[in-house]
Scaffold this motif. Structure first.
Motif, PDB file in Angstrom:
ATOM      1  N   VAL A  25      43.527  39.597  39.398  1.00 37.89           N
ATOM      2  CA  VAL A  25      43.155  39.214  38.040  1.00 37.89           C
ATOM      3  C   VAL A  25      43.047  37.689  38.024  1.00 37.89           C
ATOM      4  N   GLU A  29      41.046  35.777  32.797  1.00 35.99           N
ATOM      5  CA  GLU A  29      40.236  36.993  32.868  1.00 35.99           C
ATOM      6  C   GLU A  29      40.935  38.121  32.101  1.00 35.99           C
ATOM      7  N   VAL A  31      41.241  42.145  32.409  1.00 39.73           N
ATOM      8  CA  VAL A  31      40.982  43.302  33.261  1.00 39.73           C
ATOM      9  C   VAL A  31      41.580  44.541  32.607  1.00 39.73           C
ATOM     10  N   LEU A 184      45.983  41.836  31.307  1.00 39.51           N
ATOM     11  CA  LEU A 184      45.819  43.066  32.076  1.00 39.51           C
ATOM     12  C   LEU A 184      46.153  44.205  31.131  1.00 39.51           C
ATOM     13  N   ALA A 197      37.287  43.886  27.916  1.00 42.21           N
ATOM     14  CA  ALA A 197      37.551  43.489  29.300  1.00 42.21           C
ATOM     15  C   ALA A 197      36.339  42.835  29.952  1.00 42.21           C
ATOM     16  N   ARG A 199      36.340  43.053  33.373  1.00 37.67           N
ATOM     17  CA  ARG A 199      36.225  43.885  34.561  1.00 37.67           C
ATOM     18  C   ARG A 199      37.148  45.085  34.432  1.00 37.67           C
ATOM     19  N   THR A 211      36.047  49.836  41.047  1.00 38.31           N
ATOM     20  CA  THR A 211      36.161  48.616  40.250  1.00 38.31           C
ATOM     21  C   THR A 211      34.754  48.106  39.951  1.00 38.31           C
ATOM     22  N   THR A 213      32.294  45.627  36.730  1.00 37.95           N
ATOM     23  CA  THR A 213      32.309  44.824  35.510  1.00 37.95           C
ATOM     24  C   THR A 213      32.137  45.735  34.297  1.00 37.95           C
TER      25      THR A 213
END
Length: 231
Positions: A25, A29, A31, A184, A197, A199, A211, A213
């Motif tokens: 992460v 960001e 996630v 997260l 999010a 990603r 995984t 985007t």
């Protein structure tokens, strides 16, 4: 990566819940950690927080190995978990619940938190046990932010909430995206997760299955739905 999970394995007694999970992460960001019930999402968050210590593998925060740190030490470094159980202090007021976690120097002062959670502003003198589920969720999120974390782990923040409260939680998370904060997020509301999010990491049977985007997830819903359909 600010937070790096490297091939971790976590057990509950003799039963292995996490099998070689790896992902990172980045700083600031967001996630989303997605998957069916029992896929290992909550266990992954608890492993990062040191509540379910990893049997092997490595968890690094800002380059420092925290795999064997206590939850208290991990919290002091700047990682905070908001659990799905909420765990309010029912006899304390909303203000006391929130400020219990406040750390001097945190950018999330009470005034700032009331800007983020205006629904709580009129409830500060109420007891934590008197709030609805949605109000309690707002309160424990505010309490987590009051600690001034660099990384906020959120476990199912919209679970069991009325649609109006789901929307309120989503609005707060959207505002947090613009702050000096890394998120997260474990979330059952897929539309909300993909909207917030950057990603997505998909877990299946305790392992990373995919995984991508959020843009890829929105463009190809079937890519995610194949992991979430009930077999």
């Amino acid at each position: 990566m600010l937070l790096q999970i490297g091939s971790i394995n976590t057990f509950y007694g003799p039963s292995q819940a996490i099998h070689g999970v790896s992902f990172g992460v980045g700083n600031r960001e967001v996630v989303a950690l997605l998957g069916r019930n029992g896929a290992g999402k909550s266990t992954t968050l608890r492993s990062i927080m040191g509540l379910n210590p990893v049997a092997s593998g490595r968890i690094a925060f800002d380059g420092q190995d925290i795999s064997r740190h206590s939850p208290q030490a991990i919290s002091r470094l700047g990682i905070t978990l908001v659990p799905e159980t909420r765990d309010p202090f029912v006899l304390l007021t909303v203000k006391e619940n929130i400020m219990l976690g406040y750390r001097p120097g945190s950018p999330y002062t009470l005034d700032r938190l009331m800007d983020l959670f205006p629904l709580l502003a009129e409830l500060l003198k109420k007891k934590g046990g008197e709030l609805s589920g949605g109000q309690q969720q707002m309160m424990v999120m505010a309490r987590g932010l009051a600690m001034g974390p660099r990384v906020l782990l959120l476990d199912e923040p919209s679970q069991g909430l009325a649609p109006i409260m789901v929307k309120a939680v989503a609005n707060v998370l959207k505002q947090l995206k613009g702050e000096d904060l890394t998120l997260l997020l474990v979330e059952q509301n897929l539309n909300m997760a993909l909207e917030i999010a950057d990603r997505v990491v998909v877990l299946e049977n305790g392992s990373v299955a995919d995984t991508f985007t959020s843009e890829e997830g929105r463009a190809n819903p079937g890519r995610l739905e194949q992991y979430l359909a009930v077999h």
